[in-house]
Design an enzyme around this catalytic site. Structure first.
Site, mmCIF file in Angstrom:
data_model
loop_
_atom_site.group_PDB
_atom_site.id
_atom_site.type_symbol
_atom_site.label_atom_id
_atom_site.label_comp_id
_atom_site.label_asym_id
_atom_site.label_seq_id
_atom_site.Cartn_x
_atom_site.Cartn_y
_atom_site.Cartn_z
ATOM 1 N N ARG A 50 0.809 -1.138 0.142
ATOM 2 C CA ARG A 50 -0.139 0.158 -0.184
ATOM 3 C C ARG A 50 0.895 1.347 -0.222
ATOM 4 O O ARG A 50 0.358 2.230 -0.379
ATOM 5 C CB ARG A 50 -0.806 -0.139 1.143
ATOM 6 C CG ARG A 50 -2.250 -0.659 0.909
ATOM 7 C CD ARG A 50 -3.087 -0.559 2.131
ATOM 8 N NE ARG A 50 -2.321 -0.829 3.372
ATOM 9 C CZ ARG A 50 -2.878 -0.859 4.503
ATOM 10 N NH1 ARG A 50 -4.110 -0.550 4.902
ATOM 11 N NH2 ARG A 50 -2.101 -1.611 5.370
ATOM 12 N N LYS A 155 3.820 -19.151 6.299
ATOM 13 C CA LYS A 155 3.201 -19.688 7.443
ATOM 14 C C LYS A 155 2.918 -18.446 8.358
ATOM 15 O O LYS A 155 3.449 -17.302 7.754
ATOM 16 C CB LYS A 155 4.324 -20.500 8.220
ATOM 17 C CG LYS A 155 4.663 -20.270 9.368
ATOM 18 C CD LYS A 155 5.743 -21.044 10.102
ATOM 19 C CE LYS A 155 5.470 -20.810 11.692
ATOM 20 N NZ LYS A 155 6.197 -19.732 12.082
ATOM 21 N N ASP A 184 7.386 -24.240 4.613
ATOM 22 C CA ASP A 184 8.066 -24.503 6.068
ATOM 23 C C ASP A 184 9.548 -24.251 5.905
ATOM 24 O O ASP A 184 10.284 -24.977 5.354
ATOM 25 C CB ASP A 184 7.445 -25.755 6.505
ATOM 26 C CG ASP A 184 8.213 -25.991 8.075
ATOM 27 O OD1 ASP A 184 9.391 -25.338 8.477
ATOM 28 O OD2 ASP A 184 7.331 -26.428 8.890
ATOM 29 N N HIS A 185 10.016 -23.004 6.429
ATOM 30 C CA HIS A 185 11.366 -22.829 6.065
ATOM 31 C C HIS A 185 12.379 -23.772 6.501
ATOM 32 O O HIS A 185 13.534 -23.939 6.184
ATOM 33 C CB HIS A 185 11.825 -21.422 6.248
ATOM 34 C CG HIS A 185 12.119 -21.160 7.693
ATOM 35 N ND1 HIS A 185 11.217 -20.593 8.820
ATOM 36 C CD2 HIS A 185 13.255 -20.973 8.272
ATOM 37 C CE1 HIS A 185 11.852 -20.562 9.838
ATOM 38 N NE2 HIS A 185 12.999 -21.006 9.690
ATOM 39 N N GLU A 223 15.347 -21.262 21.389
ATOM 40 C CA GLU A 223 15.833 -19.650 21.008
ATOM 41 C C GLU A 223 16.269 -18.864 22.120
ATOM 42 O O GLU A 223 15.582 -18.950 23.122
ATOM 43 C CB GLU A 223 14.948 -18.899 19.940
ATOM 44 C CG GLU A 223 14.619 -19.514 18.712
ATOM 45 C CD GLU A 223 13.444 -18.882 18.104
ATOM 46 O OE1 GLU A 223 13.720 -18.109 17.202
ATOM 47 O OE2 GLU A 223 12.194 -18.995 18.403
ATOM 48 N N ASP A 242 3.351 -21.707 16.795
ATOM 49 C CA ASP A 242 4.423 -21.082 16.012
ATOM 50 C C ASP A 242 5.477 -21.876 15.679
ATOM 51 O O ASP A 242 6.235 -21.636 14.524
ATOM 52 C CB ASP A 242 4.883 -19.990 16.729
ATOM 53 C CG ASP A 242 5.900 -19.060 16.109
ATOM 54 O OD1 ASP A 242 5.909 -18.536 14.911
ATOM 55 O OD2 ASP A 242 7.088 -18.973 16.602
ATOM 56 N N HIS A 247 7.683 -26.630 12.306
ATOM 57 C CA HIS A 247 9.181 -27.006 12.213
ATOM 58 C C HIS A 247 9.234 -28.259 13.081
ATOM 59 O O HIS A 247 9.994 -28.923 12.287
ATOM 60 C CB HIS A 247 9.668 -25.838 12.527
ATOM 61 C CG HIS A 247 9.614 -24.296 12.166
ATOM 62 N ND1 HIS A 247 9.317 -24.230 10.833
ATOM 63 C CD2 HIS A 247 9.618 -23.241 12.591
ATOM 64 C CE1 HIS A 247 9.079 -23.078 10.502
ATOM 65 N NE2 HIS A 247 9.296 -22.154 11.794
ATOM 66 N N LYS A 347 11.260 -19.626 23.513
ATOM 67 C CA LYS A 347 11.900 -18.464 23.378
ATOM 68 C C LYS A 347 12.551 -18.193 24.849
ATOM 69 O O LYS A 347 12.205 -18.496 25.998
ATOM 70 C CB LYS A 347 10.968 -17.439 23.096
ATOM 71 C CG LYS A 347 10.098 -17.508 21.954
ATOM 72 C CD LYS A 347 10.506 -16.443 20.697
ATOM 73 C CE LYS A 347 9.552 -16.581 19.406
ATOM 74 N NZ LYS A 347 10.541 -17.293 18.356
ATOM 75 N N LYS A 352 20.500 -20.481 21.058
ATOM 76 C CA LYS A 352 19.597 -21.026 19.900
ATOM 77 C C LYS A 352 20.160 -22.319 19.391
ATOM 78 O O LYS A 352 21.242 -22.401 18.935
ATOM 79 C CB LYS A 352 19.806 -19.767 18.839
ATOM 80 C CG LYS A 352 19.108 -20.260 17.637
ATOM 81 C CD LYS A 352 19.198 -19.243 16.734
ATOM 82 C CE LYS A 352 18.313 -19.514 15.513
ATOM 83 N NZ LYS A 352 17.028 -19.998 15.493
#
Ligand code: BG6
Length: 500
Positions: A50, A155, A184-185, A223, A242, A247, A347, A352
């Site tokens: 936009r 996702k 799904d990376h 993470e 999430d 994953h 998290k 990580k």
């Protein structure tokens, strides 16, 4: 995931063209493909949004993403050549005129190139916009050629089973399943694909990859970061939606699936769906026995004071969204009967890490005198997706000396020590696969729905029973005590990164 094919001429429209994902991942991935000579001879990338950008302003904006996030930077000339093919179109997802304009643009480019291009629509947009974009794209008539038009869906794919089903139904009202690439990376990561290579290109492991030899499996995706400024999205999602629904379950499927007959997309996807179907369903009443949740309070992260989740999500200071989830799964089939799979993700944990641990049983008979073998430990295979990518195998060795003392030692394969070539970013692999119409690393509709179906009792139970006890773990810790108890009651403990 095919052997590198040069994609046919392609136009890529990115819905959410001025968004964070485009800046951090999509444009850098396409630029890296260009630098490595994997982009089509002719291509155009059109950001849609936009905000009123000129092409020049848009190019300057995404160049910021290249500077900050691109794996390779290239030269000034590289960027100048690549960015000639980057454009911007002011667009309103609710207005059909925007879609007509896209159609006109395709016609114009097709005429200029003198050939029929592939057209990819990357839907990198808020879930609330998904239905409108899919419907308007479908109605616009610009995607009627299933051979050449493809949709990439980022996702989250739905919020629960019902919404995922309804999105799948909407998609298949207008498009063929073969046109839909659900991302799904994690599947784009080399180390994740390597799980299949490790299992199915070697003779050694498959014969022992079952309940006769394997004691249990653990998957940790932790993470150290908190939610930062993603609270708006995350607070409606939580760790189960999430990370686990996608994953973590994808990792579990790669570890647990049967050998596919070939490397064809549907062969692999069928075997993964078999795993998801075989995972034991639990009732809402049993949830406490199989799943625990947590939310971080304040604490320390890498030596710095870290805010509590509730302080970060200022719009909902009493939120009981989980930032940590752990679940115990059973896979009810011949291969895995009796082998628990423990998974956790959170998290603000210490580090990580994305790690899979295959813990083997004890050797059936102890040959060596007990005092010499007191340090013997069962075999263990550790598959590290990050931060180091590689595989470790633990086995016993004789310690040097005249006496017979046994010790666990390790054989290690590490990507960065073994290969000089850098690993591509997950999005490089995935976007190249979309351009060459290879759906192996994308989720099929039934896969997504099975994954939701599996988690619905947990989601429902957590929604009905607010977590009055949150926060229940300190930022920078290993997660809530209840997660330690979930696994301790079966006689195990979570393997921490240090221990691995
Ligand atoms: C995303 C989640 O899908 O994966 C994020 O939405 C998470 O919350 C991220 O941080 C982790 O991905 P990676 O590749 O950094 O492990």
């Amino acid at each position: 995931m095919n052997n590198i094919i040069k994609p046919e001429p392609t136009i890529i429209f990115i819905f959410g063209g001025s968004g964070d994902l485009t800046n951090r991942k999509l444009i850098p991935a396409l630029y890296n493909l260009y630098l490595d000579n994997h982009m089509p001879e002719k291509f155009v990338i059109i950001g849609l949004g936009r905000t009123k950008f000129t092409d020049k302003q848009y190019r300057d904006k995404v160049f910021g993403g290249i500077t900050d996030f691109s794996r390779q930077k290239g030269t000034k000339e590289d960027w100048a050549n690549f960015s000639k093919s980057v454009r911007y179109q002011v667009s309103d997802v609710f207005d059909e005129k925007s879609y007509l304009k896209m159609g006109k643009e395709i016609e114009k480019i097709e005429k200029a190139w003198g050939e029929h291009p592939n057209v990819i629509f990357n839907l990198s947009i808020a879930p609330s916009l998904m239905d409108d974009v899919v419907t308007n794209l479908g109605k616009s008539g610009i995607c009627t050629d299933p051979e050449c038009t493809r949709l990439v869906i980022e996702k989250p794919f739905g919020h629960d089973l019902e919404s995922a089903r309804s999105l799948n139904n909407l998609l298949t009202t207008y498009f063929d399943e073969s046109q839909i690439y659900r991302i799904d990376h994690y599947l784009g990561k080399d180390a994740v694909q390597n799980i299949l290579v490790f299992r199915f290109a070697n003779l050694l492991f498959e014969p022992i990859w079952n309940h006769n030899y394997i004691d249990h499996v653990q998957i940790t995706v932790s993470e150290s970061i908190g939610v930062g400024d993603r609270g708006g999205y995350y607070d409606k999602s939580g760790a189960l939606r999430d990370m686990i629904q996608n994953h973590v379950l994808q990792l579990l499927c790669f570890v647990a699936m049967e050998p596919p007959g070939s490397f064809k997309a549907d062969e692999i996807r069928n075997r993964k769906v078999d795993v998801l179907k075989a995972i034991r369903r639990i009732s809402e009443d049993e949830v406490a026995e199989y799943a625990v949740r947590g939310q971080y309070g304040k604490g320390w992260s890498k030596g710095e004071a870290a805010k509590a989740y509730r302080e970060e999500v200022t719009k909902n200071p009493k939120t009981d969204t989980e930032t940590f989830a752990a679940v115990k799964f059973h896979i009810d089939n011949w291969r895995w009967t009796g082998v628990p799979f423990y998974v956790r993700s959170g998290k603000r944990m210490p580090k990580k890490t994305s790690i899979i641990t295959i813990q083997f049983k004890n050797a059936p008979h102890q040959v060596f005198p007990e005092q010499t073998a007191s340090t013997v430990r069962p075999n263990r295979i550790t598959i590290a997706i990050s931060p180091d990518t590689g595989i470790k195998m633990r086995f016993q060795a004789k310690r040097p000396g005249l006496d017979m003392m046994l010790n666990p030692v390790e054989m290690k394969f590490n990507y960065s020590e073994t290969y000089e070539d850098a690993q591509p970013e997950a999005y490089e692999t995935l976007l190249h696969d979309v351009m060459t119409a290879d759906a192996t690393l994308f989720m099929r509709s039934d896969e997504v729905e099975e994954a939701w179906d599996l988690l619905m009792p947990i989601l429902n139970s957590w929604e009905k029973n607010p977590a009055y006890y949150f926060p229940n773990y300190d930022a920078g810790s290993e997660g809530p005590q209840t997660a330690a108890r979930l696994i301790a009651k079966d006689g195990y403990h979570w393997f921490t990164y240090r221990e691995l």
